[in-house]
Design a protein around this motif. Sequence first.
Motif, PDB file in Angstrom:
ATOM      1  N   PRO A  83       1.284  -3.386 -13.023  1.00  0.00           N
ATOM      2  CA  PRO A  83      -0.076  -2.917 -12.694  1.00  0.00           C
ATOM      3  C   PRO A  83      -0.740  -3.733 -11.581  1.00  0.00           C
ATOM      4  O   PRO A  83      -1.427  -3.168 -10.723  1.00  0.00           O
ATOM      5  CB  PRO A  83      -0.837  -3.068 -14.018  1.00  0.00           C
ATOM      6  N   TYR A  84      -0.536  -5.032 -11.564  1.00  0.00           N
ATOM      7  CA  TYR A  84      -1.122  -5.867 -10.513  1.00  0.00           C
ATOM      8  C   TYR A  84      -0.559  -5.469  -9.149  1.00  0.00           C
ATOM      9  O   TYR A  84      -1.306  -5.329  -8.173  1.00  0.00           O
ATOM     10  CB  TYR A  84      -0.859  -7.350 -10.784  1.00  0.00           C
ATOM     11  N   GLU A  85       0.747  -5.294  -9.067  1.00  0.00           N
ATOM     12  CA  GLU A  85       1.378  -4.930  -7.786  1.00  0.00           C
ATOM     13  C   GLU A  85       0.887  -3.577  -7.288  1.00  0.00           C
ATOM     14  O   GLU A  85       0.682  -3.390  -6.094  1.00  0.00           O
ATOM     15  CB  GLU A  85       2.900  -4.928  -7.920  1.00  0.00           C
ATOM     16  N   VAL A  86       0.684  -2.645  -8.207  1.00  0.00           N
ATOM     17  CA  VAL A  86       0.196  -1.318  -7.814  1.00  0.00           C
ATOM     18  C   VAL A  86      -1.253  -1.404  -7.331  1.00  0.00           C
ATOM     19  O   VAL A  86      -1.628  -0.769  -6.346  1.00  0.00           O
ATOM     20  CB  VAL A  86       0.335  -0.320  -8.990  1.00  0.00           C
ATOM     21  N   ASN A  87      -2.071  -2.215  -7.983  1.00  0.00           N
ATOM     22  CA  ASN A  87      -3.482  -2.338  -7.608  1.00  0.00           C
ATOM     23  C   ASN A  87      -3.734  -3.294  -6.454  1.00  0.00           C
ATOM     24  O   ASN A  87      -4.819  -3.287  -5.873  1.00  0.00           O
ATOM     25  CB  ASN A  87      -4.305  -2.765  -8.827  1.00  0.00           C
ATOM     26  N   ASN A  88      -2.749  -4.109  -6.116  1.00  0.00           N
ATOM     27  CA  ASN A  88      -2.860  -5.069  -5.011  1.00  0.00           C
ATOM     28  C   ASN A  88      -1.602  -4.989  -4.155  1.00  0.00           C
ATOM     29  O   ASN A  88      -0.853  -5.967  -4.034  1.00  0.00           O
ATOM     30  CB  ASN A  88      -3.024  -6.486  -5.570  1.00  0.00           C
ATOM     31  N   PRO A  89      -1.349  -3.845  -3.540  1.00  0.00           N
ATOM     32  CA  PRO A  89      -0.082  -3.656  -2.820  1.00  0.00           C
ATOM     33  C   PRO A  89      -0.004  -4.479  -1.541  1.00  0.00           C
ATOM     34  O   PRO A  89      -1.029  -4.805  -0.936  1.00  0.00           O
ATOM     35  CB  PRO A  89      -0.096  -2.157  -2.494  1.00  0.00           C
ATOM     36  N   PRO A  90       1.223  -4.788  -1.136  1.00  0.00           N
ATOM     37  CA  PRO A  90       1.395  -5.456   0.151  1.00  0.00           C
ATOM     38  C   PRO A  90       0.963  -4.536   1.296  1.00  0.00           C
ATOM     39  O   PRO A  90       0.850  -3.318   1.115  1.00  0.00           O
ATOM     40  CB  PRO A  90       2.914  -5.695   0.232  1.00  0.00           C
ATOM     41  N   GLU A  91       0.735  -5.105   2.451  1.00  0.00           N
ATOM     42  CA  GLU A  91       0.363  -4.333   3.631  1.00  0.00           C
ATOM     43  C   GLU A  91       1.441  -3.285   3.919  1.00  0.00           C
ATOM     44  O   GLU A  91       2.633  -3.562   3.797  1.00  0.00           O
ATOM     45  CB  GLU A  91       0.225  -5.273   4.834  1.00  0.00           C
ATOM     46  N   PHE A  93       2.303  -0.799   2.202  1.00  0.00           N
ATOM     47  CA  PHE A  93       3.007  -0.251   1.033  1.00  0.00           C
ATOM     48  C   PHE A  93       2.584   1.196   0.816  1.00  0.00           C
ATOM     49  O   PHE A  93       1.397   1.487   0.659  1.00  0.00           O
ATOM     50  CB  PHE A  93       2.711  -1.094  -0.210  1.00  0.00           C
ATOM     51  N   PRO A  94       3.530   2.137   0.795  1.00  0.00           N
ATOM     52  CA  PRO A  94       3.190   3.562   0.651  1.00  0.00           C
ATOM     53  C   PRO A  94       2.594   3.893  -0.712  1.00  0.00           C
ATOM     54  O   PRO A  94       3.014   3.356  -1.743  1.00  0.00           O
ATOM     55  CB  PRO A  94       4.541   4.268   0.823  1.00  0.00           C
ATOM     56  N   LYS A  95       1.640   4.785  -0.707  1.00  0.00           N
ATOM     57  CA  LYS A  95       1.043   5.256  -1.958  1.00  0.00           C
ATOM     58  C   LYS A  95       2.087   6.040  -2.747  1.00  0.00           C
ATOM     59  O   LYS A  95       2.978   6.638  -2.177  1.00  0.00           O
ATOM     60  CB  LYS A  95      -0.163   6.141  -1.662  1.00  0.00           C
ATOM     61  N   ARG A  96       1.951   5.983  -4.070  1.00  0.00           N
ATOM     62  CA  ARG A  96       2.789   6.704  -5.026  1.00  0.00           C
ATOM     63  C   ARG A  96       4.183   6.091  -5.201  1.00  0.00           C
ATOM     64  O   ARG A  96       5.019   6.663  -5.870  1.00  0.00           O
ATOM     65  CB  ARG A  96       2.904   8.193  -4.694  1.00  0.00           C
ATOM     66  N   LEU A  97       4.432   4.939  -4.591  1.00  0.00           N
ATOM     67  CA  LEU A  97       5.621   4.164  -4.946  1.00  0.00           C
ATOM     68  C   LEU A  97       5.176   3.172  -6.008  1.00  0.00           C
ATOM     69  O   LEU A  97       4.136   2.534  -5.863  1.00  0.00           O
ATOM     70  CB  LEU A  97       6.204   3.399  -3.763  1.00  0.00           C
ATOM     71  N   ILE A  98       5.963   3.035  -7.077  1.00  0.00           N
ATOM     72  CA  ILE A  98       5.654   2.096  -8.152  1.00  0.00           C
ATOM     73  C   ILE A  98       6.744   1.040  -8.154  1.00  0.00           C
ATOM     74  O   ILE A  98       7.887   1.326  -8.528  1.00  0.00           O
ATOM     75  CB  ILE A  98       5.593   2.806  -9.531  1.00  0.00           C
ATOM     76  N   PHE A 124      14.274   1.921  -2.160  1.00  0.00           N
ATOM     77  CA  PHE A 124      14.094   0.523  -1.766  1.00  0.00           C
ATOM     78  C   PHE A 124      13.070   0.520  -0.650  1.00  0.00           C
ATOM     79  O   PHE A 124      13.203   1.263   0.326  1.00  0.00           O
ATOM     80  CB  PHE A 124      15.420  -0.055  -1.285  1.00  0.00           C
ATOM     81  N   TRP A 125      12.019  -0.296  -0.798  1.00  0.00           N
ATOM     82  CA  TRP A 125      10.990  -0.415   0.233  1.00  0.00           C
ATOM     83  C   TRP A 125      11.153  -1.761   0.935  1.00  0.00           C
ATOM     84  O   TRP A 125      11.143  -2.817   0.307  1.00  0.00           O
ATOM     85  CB  TRP A 125       9.588  -0.319  -0.367  1.00  0.00           C
ATOM     86  N   HIS A 126      11.339  -1.697   2.250  1.00  0.00           N
ATOM     87  CA  HIS A 126      11.519  -2.895   3.074  1.00  0.00           C
ATOM     88  C   HIS A 126      10.197  -3.234   3.749  1.00  0.00           C
ATOM     89  O   HIS A 126       9.662  -2.433   4.520  1.00  0.00           O
ATOM     90  CB  HIS A 126      12.604  -2.647   4.121  1.00  0.00           C
ATOM     91  N   HIS A 127       9.670  -4.415   3.462  1.00  0.00           N
ATOM     92  CA  HIS A 127       8.317  -4.762   3.914  1.00  0.00           C
ATOM     93  C   HIS A 127       8.190  -5.006   5.414  1.00  0.00           C
ATOM     94  O   HIS A 127       7.084  -4.999   5.940  1.00  0.00           O
ATOM     95  CB  HIS A 127       7.811  -5.995   3.159  1.00  0.00           C
ATOM     96  N   GLU A 128       9.282  -5.203   6.128  1.00  0.00           N
ATOM     97  CA  GLU A 128       9.183  -5.470   7.570  1.00  0.00           C
ATOM     98  C   GLU A 128       9.240  -4.201   8.414  1.00  0.00           C
ATOM     99  O   GLU A 128       9.191  -4.271   9.633  1.00  0.00           O
ATOM    100  CB  GLU A 128      10.295  -6.434   7.990  1.00  0.00           C
ATOM    101  N   ASN A 132       6.528   4.731   5.894  1.00  0.00           N
ATOM    102  CA  ASN A 132       7.644   5.491   5.339  1.00  0.00           C
ATOM    103  C   ASN A 132       8.983   5.209   5.998  1.00  0.00           C
ATOM    104  O   ASN A 132      10.023   5.583   5.467  1.00  0.00           O
ATOM    105  CB  ASN A 132       7.330   6.989   5.399  1.00  0.00           C
ATOM    106  N   GLU A 133       8.974   4.576   7.156  1.00  0.00           N
ATOM    107  CA  GLU A 133      10.231   4.239   7.830  1.00  0.00           C
ATOM    108  C   GLU A 133      11.025   3.187   7.057  1.00  0.00           C
ATOM    109  O   GLU A 133      12.228   3.061   7.241  1.00  0.00           O
ATOM    110  CB  GLU A 133       9.961   3.746   9.252  1.00  0.00           C
TER     111      GLU A 133
END
Length: 158
Positions: A83-91, A93-98, A124-128, A132-133
């Motif tokens: 819940p914390y990660e969803v409410n405080n996402p990294p820069e 971070f796409p919506k609707r990814l959990i 897998f979401w790559h932060h760099e 969506n890319e």
Amino acid sequence: MQNDFKEWYSNETNLDNSEEMLSFEQSEQIKLPSQYKEMVRFRDGGSLRKDLFFYQDERLIRNCIGYFLCWQKETLGENECVPYEVNNPPEFFPKRLIPFAPDGGGNYVCFDYRDCKENPPIVFWHHEIEENEGIFPLANSFDEFTNNLKSEDELDKP
């Protein structure tokens, strides 16, 4: 299910995460995969022995799950909870990814609820990589994802 949870490493807790997961499902209007809920119900913040996965960028890349995010802040701390990660996402971070498992490098393995409310694919979401890319498909379901995970020993076999 190939990746049995007998090979699960976790902080031994008596915490039952059912209420936290149900509350989260209601607030996000989604349904978490039943296998995932079964796996983490009493195993907050643990990891699997089989933790290696591959994703396709310009080349096939190997990565691993560091651990599964917890549901109760008492386990690993508030900022290591779903819940914390969803409410405080990294820069970016796409919506609707959990996110449910970080890789240790700022990236996450996630449930992808962008086009559904239940039975999400795993990505897998790559932060760099912006927006969506930086989203790479891993499996059509959580069950498929865990069945595809490998251990170091399996990769070392000829």
